[in-house]
Scaffold this motif. Structure first.
Motif, mmCIF file in Angstrom:
data_model
loop_
_atom_site.group_PDB
_atom_site.id
_atom_site.type_symbol
_atom_site.label_atom_id
_atom_site.label_comp_id
_atom_site.label_asym_id
_atom_site.label_seq_id
_atom_site.Cartn_x
_atom_site.Cartn_y
_atom_site.Cartn_z
ATOM 1 N N GLU A 20 38.573 34.916 30.846
ATOM 2 C CA GLU A 20 37.374 34.515 31.593
ATOM 3 C C GLU A 20 36.723 33.295 30.948
ATOM 4 O O GLU A 20 36.202 32.414 31.643
ATOM 5 C CB GLU A 20 36.385 35.685 31.652
ATOM 6 N N LYS A 21 36.760 33.232 29.622
ATOM 7 C CA LYS A 21 36.241 32.044 28.927
ATOM 8 C C LYS A 21 37.054 30.800 29.295
ATOM 9 O O LYS A 21 36.500 29.705 29.441
ATOM 10 C CB LYS A 21 36.272 32.256 27.409
ATOM 11 N N LEU A 22 38.362 30.964 29.443
ATOM 12 C CA LEU A 22 39.217 29.841 29.847
ATOM 13 C C LEU A 22 38.846 29.361 31.247
ATOM 14 O O LEU A 22 38.715 28.146 31.487
ATOM 15 C CB LEU A 22 40.687 30.271 29.806
ATOM 16 N N LEU A 23 38.661 30.287 32.172
ATOM 17 C CA LEU A 23 38.344 29.906 33.549
ATOM 18 C C LEU A 23 36.987 29.206 33.626
ATOM 19 O O LEU A 23 36.814 28.235 34.372
ATOM 20 C CB LEU A 23 38.358 31.134 34.461
ATOM 21 N N VAL A 24 36.031 29.698 32.836
ATOM 22 C CA VAL A 24 34.714 29.054 32.817
ATOM 23 C C VAL A 24 34.816 27.658 32.216
ATOM 24 O O VAL A 24 34.249 26.695 32.745
ATOM 25 C CB VAL A 24 33.707 29.913 32.012
ATOM 26 N N ALA A 25 35.549 27.530 31.105
ATOM 27 C CA ALA A 25 35.655 26.238 30.421
ATOM 28 C C ALA A 25 36.399 25.214 31.270
ATOM 29 O O ALA A 25 36.044 24.026 31.275
ATOM 30 C CB ALA A 25 36.368 26.411 29.078
ATOM 31 N N SER A 26 37.429 25.654 31.997
ATOM 32 C CA SER A 26 38.229 24.703 32.785
ATOM 33 C C SER A 26 37.498 24.249 34.038
ATOM 34 O O SER A 26 37.785 23.161 34.570
ATOM 35 C CB SER A 26 39.572 25.324 33.157
ATOM 36 N N GLY A 27 36.541 25.042 34.515
ATOM 37 C CA GLY A 27 35.741 24.630 35.670
ATOM 38 C C GLY A 27 36.589 24.336 36.887
ATOM 39 O O GLY A 27 37.377 25.164 37.342
ATOM 40 N N GLU A 28 36.454 23.114 37.414
ATOM 41 C CA GLU A 28 37.180 22.718 38.621
ATOM 42 C C GLU A 28 38.570 22.177 38.318
ATOM 43 O O GLU A 28 39.331 21.889 39.244
ATOM 44 C CB GLU A 28 36.371 21.648 39.377
ATOM 45 N N THR A 29 38.909 22.015 37.041
ATOM 46 C CA THR A 29 40.220 21.472 36.687
ATOM 47 C C THR A 29 41.293 22.528 36.925
ATOM 48 O O THR A 29 41.220 23.627 36.360
ATOM 49 C CB THR A 29 40.271 21.046 35.202
ATOM 50 N N PRO A 30 42.311 22.246 37.746
ATOM 51 C CA PRO A 30 43.383 23.227 37.981
ATOM 52 C C PRO A 30 44.109 23.557 36.679
ATOM 53 O O PRO A 30 44.261 22.695 35.802
ATOM 54 C CB PRO A 30 44.321 22.492 38.958
ATOM 55 N N ALA A 40 43.458 35.226 40.473
ATOM 56 C CA ALA A 40 44.575 36.081 40.896
ATOM 57 C C ALA A 40 45.696 36.039 39.861
ATOM 58 O O ALA A 40 46.348 37.062 39.600
ATOM 59 C CB ALA A 40 45.093 35.637 42.263
ATOM 60 N N ALA A 41 45.924 34.862 39.277
ATOM 61 C CA ALA A 41 46.958 34.729 38.246
ATOM 62 C C ALA A 41 46.590 35.557 37.012
ATOM 63 O O ALA A 41 47.442 36.242 36.426
ATOM 64 C CB ALA A 41 47.147 33.266 37.875
ATOM 65 N N VAL A 42 45.329 35.489 36.616
ATOM 66 C CA VAL A 42 44.855 36.285 35.474
ATOM 67 C C VAL A 42 45.053 37.772 35.754
ATOM 68 O O VAL A 42 45.569 38.521 34.909
ATOM 69 C CB VAL A 42 43.367 35.978 35.183
ATOM 70 N N ASP A 43 44.656 38.225 36.937
ATOM 71 C CA ASP A 43 44.776 39.642 37.290
ATOM 72 C C ASP A 43 46.233 40.087 37.270
ATOM 73 O O ASP A 43 46.551 41.191 36.798
ATOM 74 C CB ASP A 43 44.174 39.890 38.673
ATOM 75 N N ALA A 44 47.128 39.227 37.776
ATOM 76 C CA ALA A 44 48.549 39.581 37.827
ATOM 77 C C ALA A 44 49.136 39.690 36.425
ATOM 78 O O ALA A 44 49.920 40.607 36.132
ATOM 79 C CB ALA A 44 49.313 38.542 38.641
ATOM 80 N N TRP A 45 48.767 38.761 35.545
ATOM 81 C CA TRP A 45 49.297 38.794 34.172
ATOM 82 C C TRP A 45 48.797 40.029 33.428
ATOM 83 O O TRP A 45 49.565 40.718 32.756
ATOM 84 C CB TRP A 45 48.905 37.524 33.422
ATOM 85 N N LEU A 46 47.505 40.324 33.566
ATOM 86 C CA LEU A 46 46.934 41.487 32.881
ATOM 87 C C LEU A 46 47.542 42.793 33.405
ATOM 88 O O LEU A 46 47.779 43.726 32.630
ATOM 89 C CB LEU A 46 45.419 41.505 33.051
#
Length: 300
Positions: A33-43, A5-11
């Protein structure tokens, strides 16, 4: 707020308030999307510099080049800055990080002879499309336009081209500039203007239209140029940006005026234009190697 949701709002803010192009916003979305995949479960709020450094190293190991990583880091840095402004994170984990360096590839350009060969040829299979294609490609080479700038032109641009010998285009970040249009391009555009009505739908504002009479798509322009180059047996993969590169390198070779080339290309920074000085040097080096007595290899 979830990470997605944060990504969508910024874009959405980039598109609505900063007026970034859909193409740029799409690139940012893929980078995030690469960031979200790489971060996994880490907030996102728990990510630190060493996490991001590891993500970048992993992507580099997967084959992502330095320039792509630089764009990716820029997107991540901007996103985290946006989160920080809203109190969603305490520090930007991208601050101070630099992408790995990669060799700078010089843009490929056609020679003057190759360009003439490309533009002097006629397709003959479809006179309407041939007239349109020649007008587009002459304008690319004459004025150094970007593909998006060319397809966005409306038919009323013909007025200033015919009477002032220049065309007004909207470049990156909606920055307008006036660029000169050469005599060959003006002739080709006049020929296209005479037959455009046979292809364009009534009321269509676009200067260049496709077979259905609507504004031509960037992909169709690329396809038509590639088809023409292949038919002529040119030894390179020819694309619209190559005509822009050819324009810049040929004008610089003839004039030596880097600032003028910068203005015509619409570069915000002279550094972006300086790459063409390397192309100019390559041309000089070839002349030197072919002509200078001390440059010739000794036999035996």
């Amino acid at each position: 707020m979830t990470p997605q949701a944060a990504v969508d709002a910024w874009l959405a803010e980039l598109a609505d308030q900063r007026r970034l192009s859909p193409h740029t916003v799409g690139n940012y979305r893929r980078d995030l999307e690469k960031l979200l995949v790489a971060s996994g479960e880490t907030p996102l709020a728990n990510l630190q510099v060493h996490h991001v450094r590891r993500f970048v190293a992993q992507l580099h190991g997967q084959g992502l080049a330095g320039r792509s990583l630089a764009r990716l880091l820029s997107a991540w840095r901007g996103f985290f800055h946006w989160l920080g402004e809203r109190g969603l994170i305490r520090a930007n984990p991208c601050d101070g990080l630099k992408p790995p360096k990669s060799p700078r590839l010089l843009p490929k350009a056609l020679s003057v002879d190759e360009t003439a060969r490309l533009l002097d040829a006629s397709e003959d299979d479809d006179p309407l499309q041939d007239a349109r294609d020649l007008a587009m490609f002459e304008l690319f080479y004459s004025s150094g336009l970007r593909l998006a700038e060319l397809v966005a032109l409306d038919v009323d641009a013909l007025n200033s081209i015919a009477h002032e010998g220049e065309v007004r285009v909207l470049g990156k970040r909606s920055k307008a500039r006036l660029v000169p249009v050469g005599s060959k391009a003006r002739e080709a555009l006049a020929a296209w203007a005479n037959v455009r009505g046979e292809l364009a739908l009534p009321g269509e504002a676009a200067l260049f239209v496709g077979q259905r009479g609507r504004r031509i798509s960037p992909r169709m322009v690329e396809s038509r140029l590639e088809r023409r180059a292949v038919r002529l047996g040119l030894p390179k993969h020819v694309h619209p940006h190559m005509l822009r590169h050819s324009f810049a390198s040929h004008v610089l070779q003839s004039s030596g005026d880097l600032r003028a080339v910068q203005e015509m290309l619409g570069h915000a920074s002279i550094a972006s234009t300086q790459v063409y000085t390397h192309l100019d040097f390559q041309h000089l080096a070839k002349v030197y190697d072919a002509a200078h007595p001390r440059a010739k290899k000794r036999s035996g």
